[in-house]
Design an enzyme around this catalytic site. Sequence first.
Site, PDB file in Angstrom:
ATOM      1  N   GLU A 284      45.093  27.896  18.765  1.00 37.81           N
ATOM      2  CA  GLU A 284      44.216  27.633  20.131  1.00 37.81           C
ATOM      3  C   GLU A 284      43.417  28.618  20.629  1.00 37.81           C
ATOM      4  OE1 GLU A 284      48.402  25.197  22.155  1.00 37.81           O
ATOM      5  OE2 GLU A 284      47.743  27.495  22.749  1.00 37.81           O
TER       6      GLU A 284
ATOM      7  N   CYS B 235      29.887  40.828  49.290  1.00 34.97           N
ATOM      8  CA  CYS B 235      30.201  41.851  50.235  1.00 34.97           C
ATOM      9  C   CYS B 235      31.675  42.353  50.462  1.00 34.97           C
ATOM     10  CB  CYS B 235      30.061  41.195  51.639  1.00 34.97           C
ATOM     11  SG  CYS B 235      28.067  40.662  52.053  1.00 34.97           S
TER      12      CYS B 235
END
Length: 420
Positions: A272, A342
């Site tokens: 996978e 920010c």
Amino acid sequence: MRDYESKDGTMIFGGMSTVDIANKFGTPVYVTNEQILRENYRRIYNAFAAHMPTEVHYACKANTNLAILSILEQEGSHIDAVSIGEVLTCLKAGFPADRIMYTGCNVSNEELQAVVDTGCRINVDSESELERLAKITTDIPISFRITPGVASGHSGKVMTGGKGAKFGIPYNRVIKTYERAQELGFDVKGIHAHTGSGGLTVDPFIEVIEVLCELVNDIKDRTGIELEFLDFGGGFGVPYKPQDPEAELEDLGSIITDMVMNETDIKTIALEPGRYLVCDSTILLTKCVDVKNAGTKNYIGVDAGFNTLIRPAFYDSYHYVSIANKHNKAGVAKYDVVGPICESGDYIARDRALPEAEEGDIVAVYCAGAYGFAMSSTYNSRPRCAEVLVNNGEAELIREKEDFEDLWRHQIVPKRLSKQ
Ligand code: LLP
């Protein structure tokens, strides 16, 4: 780490100038190279399929862009899906249901029912899920995710296979659970484990195969169930740094398939990979909008922050960066590449020797395709960016950038509060 060619000092990707791509589609923008994606798929598939029947289940959580899924569908990939949303997305991209295996974790009854309705394969994660699935249907083939007691990964946040993990059937309950599934009337076809994501050593793969092979034989001895497939999960590391070692996939394929064929009667091996397929086939292009000398540090301020690529801020992950329009120039100073969010944790790269940066430069962030766009957000009310596919000198938009309307689309202001 894969590096890219340059022409007249500009980085070339998929036969296109990265500066032209940035100018045409705007920045930030994720750019995927179709040829590298196909190459990655073929390399990992062949490393195992050269020895025994193999299914590559692309762990699509890494990147669910429909065009990228369609390319992998064409290559013959199967899918590892973790949510009904991923299942439906892969069906939309054209995957037949029987090539999608759903491995949920803490799955609700509603989701279980919806997944059953799609007809995809179900890999059961817990005894509770087994009992709840049996109330919906027992007329489907299933497999189990087990907790192997082997953990790996680039960060503690992505190690999934250790003892006591929230994922899988606890090791000491495995035989009981297969017995119970048999009793309930299920046709149990396989066994699955995943140790974690992004480690660069092969040892965890060998260890988990040892655990799984032993269980396959114990299950046969104790219940008579002869399992058909063994899925040893994903986690194939990718070199993010120039000095990182390349994955020795061909050796790994040969060692693992030898172990499985010698020790068990398993017919098909499944793996996978998420990161391995989609990581280095995509770069992120972001524009330098501000250059700052802050005394002790030089900053390149770019228009991509952790809203666009969260891996550095979240996992302290390293992504190689280059100034795409100064691709051949030597580094003259150390810079931090930082975004517009920010928070002081908002960075893309730290302490990198780069050519002198100027506003308008295009910074290329390498290995951005796995868990890049997929983990992006609209934090700070910045709409998500576009995605582009490049192939032999052509570039196509595969996701429009979002606009401000998209930020507000699902919000409702009660009439009594609305000024409009
Ligand atoms: N199979 C299972 C059951 C998984 O949970 C995962 C990843 C994979 C396969 C694929 O692992 P890969 O081949 O991509 O390493 N957001 C993190 C990675 C989280 C991985 C979660 N599970 C990152 O950006 O590094």
